[in-house]
Design a protein around this motif. Structure first.
Motif, PDB file in Angstrom:
ATOM      1  N   LYS A  42       0.823  -1.216   0.000  1.00 19.77           N
ATOM      2  CA  LYS A  42       0.000   0.000   0.000  1.00 19.77           C
ATOM      3  C   LYS A  42       0.854   1.262   0.000  1.00 19.77           C
ATOM      4  O   LYS A  42       0.329   2.360  -0.166  1.00 19.77           O
ATOM      5  CB  LYS A  42      -0.942   0.001   1.195  1.00 19.77           C
ATOM      6  N   LEU A  43       2.152   1.128   0.189  1.00 18.27           N
ATOM      7  CA  LEU A  43       3.041   2.280   0.187  1.00 18.27           C
ATOM      8  C   LEU A  43       3.423   2.710  -1.219  1.00 18.27           C
ATOM      9  O   LEU A  43       3.786   3.851  -1.456  1.00 18.27           O
ATOM     10  CB  LEU A  43       4.321   1.981   0.979  1.00 18.27           C
ATOM     11  N   CYS A  44       3.374   1.769  -2.162  1.00  8.92           N
ATOM     12  CA  CYS A  44       3.797   2.012  -3.534  1.00  8.92           C
ATOM     13  C   CYS A  44       2.595   2.168  -4.458  1.00  8.92           C
ATOM     14  O   CYS A  44       1.548   1.572  -4.235  1.00  8.92           O
ATOM     15  CB  CYS A  44       4.643   0.854  -4.051  1.00  8.92           C
ATOM     16  N   LYS A  45       2.782   2.966  -5.486  1.00 11.54           N
ATOM     17  CA  LYS A  45       1.764   3.128  -6.515  1.00 11.54           C
ATOM     18  C   LYS A  45       2.486   3.188  -7.851  1.00 11.54           C
ATOM     19  O   LYS A  45       3.510   3.870  -7.977  1.00 11.54           O
ATOM     20  CB  LYS A  45       0.957   4.408  -6.262  1.00 11.54           C
ATOM     21  N   THR A  46       1.971   2.466  -8.842  1.00  7.65           N
ATOM     22  CA  THR A  46       2.620   2.368 -10.143  1.00  7.65           C
ATOM     23  C   THR A  46       1.983   3.342 -11.125  1.00  7.65           C
ATOM     24  O   THR A  46       0.757   3.483 -11.172  1.00  7.65           O
ATOM     25  CB  THR A  46       2.505   0.926 -10.677  1.00  7.65           C
ATOM     26  N   TYR A  47       2.839   4.001 -11.902  1.00  7.70           N
ATOM     27  CA  TYR A  47       2.405   4.966 -12.907  1.00  7.70           C
ATOM     28  C   TYR A  47       3.117   4.681 -14.220  1.00  7.70           C
ATOM     29  O   TYR A  47       4.300   4.323 -14.220  1.00  7.70           O
ATOM     30  CB  TYR A  47       2.766   6.401 -12.489  1.00  7.70           C
ATOM     31  N   ALA A  67       6.545   6.266  -5.595  1.00  3.02           N
ATOM     32  CA  ALA A  67       5.949   6.237  -6.929  1.00  3.02           C
ATOM     33  C   ALA A  67       6.869   5.424  -7.836  1.00  3.02           C
ATOM     34  O   ALA A  67       8.053   5.720  -7.962  1.00  3.02           O
ATOM     35  CB  ALA A  67       5.798   7.658  -7.475  1.00  3.02           C
ATOM     36  N   VAL A  68       6.326   4.385  -8.460  1.00  6.48           N
ATOM     37  CA  VAL A  68       7.102   3.499  -9.331  1.00  6.48           C
ATOM     38  C   VAL A  68       6.676   3.781 -10.762  1.00  6.48           C
ATOM     39  O   VAL A  68       5.496   3.672 -11.098  1.00  6.48           O
ATOM     40  CB  VAL A  68       6.868   2.019  -8.987  1.00  6.48           C
ATOM     41  N   LEU A  69       7.637   4.154 -11.611  1.00  2.00           N
ATOM     42  CA  LEU A  69       7.349   4.448 -13.006  1.00  2.00           C
ATOM     43  C   LEU A  69       7.615   3.217 -13.863  1.00  2.00           C
ATOM     44  O   LEU A  69       8.616   2.531 -13.683  1.00  2.00           O
ATOM     45  CB  LEU A  69       8.204   5.604 -13.505  1.00  2.00           C
ATOM     46  N   THR A  70       6.692   2.949 -14.796  1.00  2.00           N
ATOM     47  CA  THR A  70       6.869   1.825 -15.729  1.00  2.00           C
ATOM     48  C   THR A  70       6.972   2.371 -17.142  1.00  2.00           C
ATOM     49  O   THR A  70       6.400   3.412 -17.470  1.00  2.00           O
ATOM     50  CB  THR A  70       5.705   0.829 -15.641  1.00  2.00           C
TER      51      THR A  70
END
Length: 71
Positions: A42-47, A67-70
């Motif tokens: 729940k700490l990370c969110k993918t964008y 924030a994790v970028l893909t």
């Protein structure tokens, strides 16, 4: 202000990547997660990379910690 630091005995310490022993800390976090006591997911969110500005804004608003970028 160096004088203020010296007057009040303030200690400044830099930390890189935390101040833990990863050999013990990471297994502890995994154990906590397995016990449903630490929801790291729940700490990370993918964008998507093209939404990088949204990722920065969300992190600034506290909507995610990482924030994790893909691509």
């Amino acid at each position: 202000d160096v004088i203020t630091l010296l007057t009040f005995g303030v200690k400044v310490m830099g930390i890189t990547e935390g101040d833990v022993n990863p050999n013990t800390f990471i297994p502890e976090l995994i154990d906590l997660h397995m016990e449903n006591r630490f929801a790291f997911d729940k700490l990370c969110k993918t964008y998507a990379f093209e939404n990088i500005n949204t990722a920065v804004e969300d992190q600034g608003k506290g909507e995610c910690v990482k924030a994790v970028l893909t691509f």
